[in-house]
Design a protein around this motif. Structure first.
Motif, PDB file in Angstrom:
ATOM      1  N   ALA A   1      52.083  50.369  38.669  1.00 17.83           N
ATOM      2  CA  ALA A   1      50.697  50.304  39.124  1.00 17.83           C
ATOM      3  C   ALA A   1      50.611  49.648  40.497  1.00 17.83           C
ATOM      4  N   LEU A   2      49.443  49.755  41.123  1.00 13.97           N
ATOM      5  CA  LEU A   2      49.230  49.137  42.430  1.00 13.97           C
ATOM      6  C   LEU A   2      48.893  47.661  42.300  1.00 13.97           C
ATOM      7  N   GLN A   3      48.326  47.275  41.158  1.00 16.36           N
ATOM      8  CA  GLN A   3      48.059  45.867  40.871  1.00 16.36           C
ATOM      9  C   GLN A   3      48.585  45.542  39.480  1.00 16.36           C
ATOM     10  N   THR A   4      49.230  44.401  39.353  1.00 20.46           N
ATOM     11  CA  THR A   4      49.714  43.967  38.040  1.00 20.46           C
ATOM     12  C   THR A   4      49.433  42.479  37.845  1.00 20.46           C
ATOM     13  N   ASP A   5      49.362  42.099  36.599  1.00 20.85           N
ATOM     14  CA  ASP A   5      49.178  40.696  36.227  1.00 20.85           C
ATOM     15  C   ASP A   5      49.711  40.555  34.812  1.00 20.85           C
ATOM     16  N   ARG A   6      49.761  39.328  34.323  1.00 23.00           N
ATOM     17  CA  ARG A   6      50.279  39.109  32.976  1.00 23.00           C
ATOM     18  C   ARG A   6      49.410  38.132  32.203  1.00 23.00           C
ATOM     19  N   ILE A   7      49.285  38.406  30.918  1.00 23.56           N
ATOM     20  CA  ILE A   7      48.746  37.455  29.956  1.00 23.56           C
ATOM     21  C   ILE A   7      49.869  37.224  28.961  1.00 23.56           C
ATOM     22  N   GLY A   8      50.671  36.212  29.203  1.00 26.80           N
ATOM     23  CA  GLY A   8      51.850  36.003  28.374  1.00 26.80           C
ATOM     24  C   GLY A   8      52.759  37.213  28.452  1.00 26.80           C
ATOM     25  N   GLY A   9      53.020  37.835  27.289  1.00 28.33           N
ATOM     26  CA  GLY A   9      53.875  39.013  27.241  1.00 28.33           C
ATOM     27  C   GLY A   9      53.135  40.320  27.409  1.00 28.33           C
ATOM     28  N   TRP A  10      51.846  40.278  27.770  1.00 23.58           N
ATOM     29  CA  TRP A  10      51.069  41.495  28.009  1.00 23.58           C
ATOM     30  C   TRP A  10      51.070  41.803  29.506  1.00 23.58           C
ATOM     31  N   LEU A  11      51.371  43.052  29.848  1.00 24.11           N
ATOM     32  CA  LEU A  11      51.406  43.491  31.240  1.00 24.11           C
ATOM     33  C   LEU A  11      50.114  44.227  31.568  1.00 24.11           C
ATOM     34  N   LEU A  12      49.337  43.691  32.511  1.00 26.70           N
ATOM     35  CA  LEU A  12      48.099  44.310  32.965  1.00 26.70           C
ATOM     36  C   LEU A  12      48.387  45.158  34.195  1.00 26.70           C
ATOM     37  N   ARG A  13      47.835  46.389  34.222  1.00 31.28           N
ATOM     38  CA  ARG A  13      48.124  47.310  35.322  1.00 31.28           C
ATOM     39  C   ARG A  13      46.840  48.004  35.765  1.00 31.28           C
ATOM     40  N   ALA A  14      46.693  48.161  37.071  1.00 25.51           N
ATOM     41  CA  ALA A  14      45.531  48.867  37.618  1.00 25.51           C
ATOM     42  C   ALA A  14      45.956  49.660  38.837  1.00 25.51           C
ATOM     43  N   ALA A  15      45.372  50.858  38.983  1.00 27.55           N
ATOM     44  CA  ALA A  15      45.678  51.720  40.129  1.00 27.55           C
ATOM     45  C   ALA A  15      44.455  52.576  40.464  1.00 27.55           C
ATOM     46  N   ASP A  16      43.293  51.933  40.518  1.00 27.38           N
ATOM     47  CA  ASP A  16      42.051  52.629  40.890  1.00 27.38           C
ATOM     48  C   ASP A  16      41.776  53.845  40.011  1.00 27.38           C
ATOM     49  N   GLY A  17      42.231  53.780  38.759  1.00 28.85           N
ATOM     50  CA  GLY A  17      41.895  54.827  37.799  1.00 28.85           C
ATOM     51  C   GLY A  17      42.843  56.003  37.724  1.00 28.85           C
ATOM     52  N   PHE A  18      43.874  56.063  38.591  1.00 30.61           N
ATOM     53  CA  PHE A  18      44.792  57.200  38.565  1.00 30.61           C
ATOM     54  C   PHE A  18      45.845  57.010  37.486  1.00 30.61           C
ATOM     55  N   THR A  19      45.793  57.787  36.468  1.00 31.64           N
ATOM     56  CA  THR A  19      46.630  57.853  35.275  1.00 31.64           C
ATOM     57  C   THR A  19      46.335  56.702  34.314  1.00 31.64           C
ATOM     58  N   ARG A  20      46.327  57.032  33.039  1.00 27.31           N
ATOM     59  CA  ARG A  20      46.095  56.000  32.024  1.00 27.31           C
ATOM     60  C   ARG A  20      47.226  54.983  32.005  1.00 27.31           C
ATOM     61  N   ARG A  21      48.452  55.453  32.217  1.00 26.79           N
ATOM     62  CA  ARG A  21      49.594  54.535  32.163  1.00 26.79           C
ATOM     63  C   ARG A  21      49.449  53.421  33.196  1.00 26.79           C
ATOM     64  N   ALA A  22      49.018  53.770  34.415  1.00 29.11           N
ATOM     65  CA  ALA A  22      48.923  52.781  35.487  1.00 29.11           C
ATOM     66  C   ALA A  22      47.624  51.995  35.442  1.00 29.11           C
ATOM     67  N   ASN A  23      46.781  52.254  34.448  1.00 29.32           N
ATOM     68  CA  ASN A  23      45.497  51.559  34.320  1.00 29.32           C
ATOM     69  C   ASN A  23      45.276  51.092  32.890  1.00 29.32           C
ATOM     70  N   SER A  24      46.327  50.532  32.314  1.00 26.28           N
ATOM     71  CA  SER A  24      46.252  50.072  30.937  1.00 26.28           C
ATOM     72  C   SER A  24      47.122  48.839  30.758  1.00 26.28           C
ATOM     73  N   CYS A  25      46.837  48.118  29.700  1.00 26.81           N
ATOM     74  CA  CYS A  25      47.600  46.915  29.360  1.00 26.81           C
ATOM     75  C   CYS A  25      48.700  47.288  28.369  1.00 26.81           C
ATOM     76  N   MET A  26      49.911  46.920  28.691  1.00 25.45           N
ATOM     77  CA  MET A  26      51.052  47.170  27.815  1.00 25.45           C
ATOM     78  C   MET A  26      51.407  45.879  27.077  1.00 25.45           C
ATOM     79  N   PRO A  27      51.164  45.801  25.761  1.00 30.25           N
ATOM     80  CA  PRO A  27      51.457  44.576  25.006  1.00 30.25           C
ATOM     81  C   PRO A  27      52.920  44.504  24.579  1.00 30.25           C
ATOM     82  N   LEU A  28      53.773  44.106  25.511  1.00 30.57           N
ATOM     83  CA  LEU A  28      55.199  44.083  25.237  1.00 30.57           C
ATOM     84  C   LEU A  28      55.605  42.956  24.300  1.00 30.57           C
ATOM     85  N   ASP A  29      54.888  41.828  24.384  1.00 30.21           N
ATOM     86  CA  ASP A  29      55.277  40.664  23.589  1.00 30.21           C
ATOM     87  C   ASP A  29      54.031  39.827  23.320  1.00 30.21           C
TER      88      ASP A  29
END
Length: 319
Positions: A88-116
């Motif tokens: 994604a163009l922007q990322t952040d974390r909440i513990g083991g959760w990966l936050l991703r944003a890319a101005d709405g282009f693709t769900r993958r790049a604009n969703s939170c991945m709860p890895l841990d």
């Protein structure tokens, strides 16, 4: 076709009324299913590898199952590599959760991945996700691998969040995939950036590409854009990204596979993926993954012929 399945079917003139067959589904036509037995195929003592034919009218249930059990650690490892491959163009974390944003282009790049574990109470973590996306003018969304759902799934159910259809993650050895290249088709060319013809062939979900899409497409450390030209026309494309997983395994991620409508049914989709695998092998990638919607059985069949098999699945959750 090519998936490992278990089929429960009726028996005729036998003491028991039904039995199960575990095997690879090799064909389904003319009202008959043909399976090649694998170990643990029901209560029969017939040998592994034997062909079993089941009449379609006798099938009581059929379910696809993974070729082998996959651990949550393996899912986390692969999804971490995939997040680096479609960054994604922007990322952040909440513990083991990966936050991703890319101005709405693709769900993958604009969703939170709860890895841990998020490192805080689940209610607070979900609220923090909503706030993070709201600050960017985006709807909150989770990409949830099935094996990592755990408590998050029930919590989102309780909030009434919707669930998308499943997406399958298929994996293969790079050497198996690159063996699928064909000498009778035009060569696959790999470029560092997509040219205008490549972008003209890429139609994400049928939508016109936004201007910032190219920043997402090129936002990886080692990325290659595969093209096949025939008679001066671009007939097939794909994107590859080589990334390292936390375990150290080097992966090729295959995305954006498209074949021009006028050039389909020639094997160009498999050919362009095989070309990407050859490129990735030169970068020391040993394994490949791709994502395909569970309902897209035609694409699955083509990928399985290249050696891809089920690893895990994921889905998206949104309010």
């Amino acid at each position: 076709m090519g998936r490992r399945v278990v089929v429960r079917h009726r028996l005729h003139d036998a003491e028991q009324s039904a039995t199960d067959v575990l095997g690879t589904l090799e064909s389904w036509s003319g009202g008959r299913l043909q399976l090649r037995r694998t170990s643990g195929s029901g209560r029969s003592s017939r040998p592994e590898g034997e062909i079993v034919v089941v009449a379609e009218g006798d099938v009581m249930a059929i379910k696809a199952i993974p070729a082998q059990p996959v651990t949550r650690r393996a899912v986390r490892d692969l999804e971490a590599a995939a997040a680096r491959g479609w960054r994604a163009l922007q990322t952040d974390r909440i513990g083991g959760w990966l936050l991703r944003a890319a101005d709405g282009f693709t769900r993958r790049a604009n969703s939170c991945m709860p890895l841990d574990d998020p490192g805080m109470a689940l209610d607070d973590a979900i609220a923090a996700v909503r706030d993070w996306y709201a600050e960017r003018g985006l709807p909150p969304c989770f990409q949830v691998p099935g094996p990592l759902e755990l408590a998050l799934g029930p919590a989102l159910d309780a909030r009434g969040w919707s669930r998308s259809e499943d997406v399958l993650v298929l994996t293969a050895d790079v050497d198996d995939v690159r063996a699928g290249a064909r000498d009778d088709l035009p060569a696959v060319r790999i470029d560092d950036r997509p040219d205008d013809a490549w972008l003209g062939c890429y139609h994400y979900r049928g939508d016109e590409l936004p201007e910032h899409a190219i920043h997402v497409l090129t936002n990886a450390d080692q990325v290659g854009f595969a093209s096949v030209d025939d008679a001066g026309q671009r007939v097939a494309i794909a994107r590859g990204a080589v990334t390292d997983a936390p375990s150290g395994r080097r992966w090729l991620g295959v995305t954006a596979v498209e074949v021009a409508p006028t050039a389909r049914r020639r094997g160009l989709g498999s050919h362009v993926v095989a070309g990407l695998a050859a490129w990735a092998a030169r970068l020391a990638a040993t394994h490949a993954y791709l994502q395909v919607e569970e309902t897209n059985t035609a694409a699955q069949a083509a990928y399985r012929k290249l050696g891809f098999a089920d690893h895990h699945s994921y889905h998206y959750r949104s309010p």
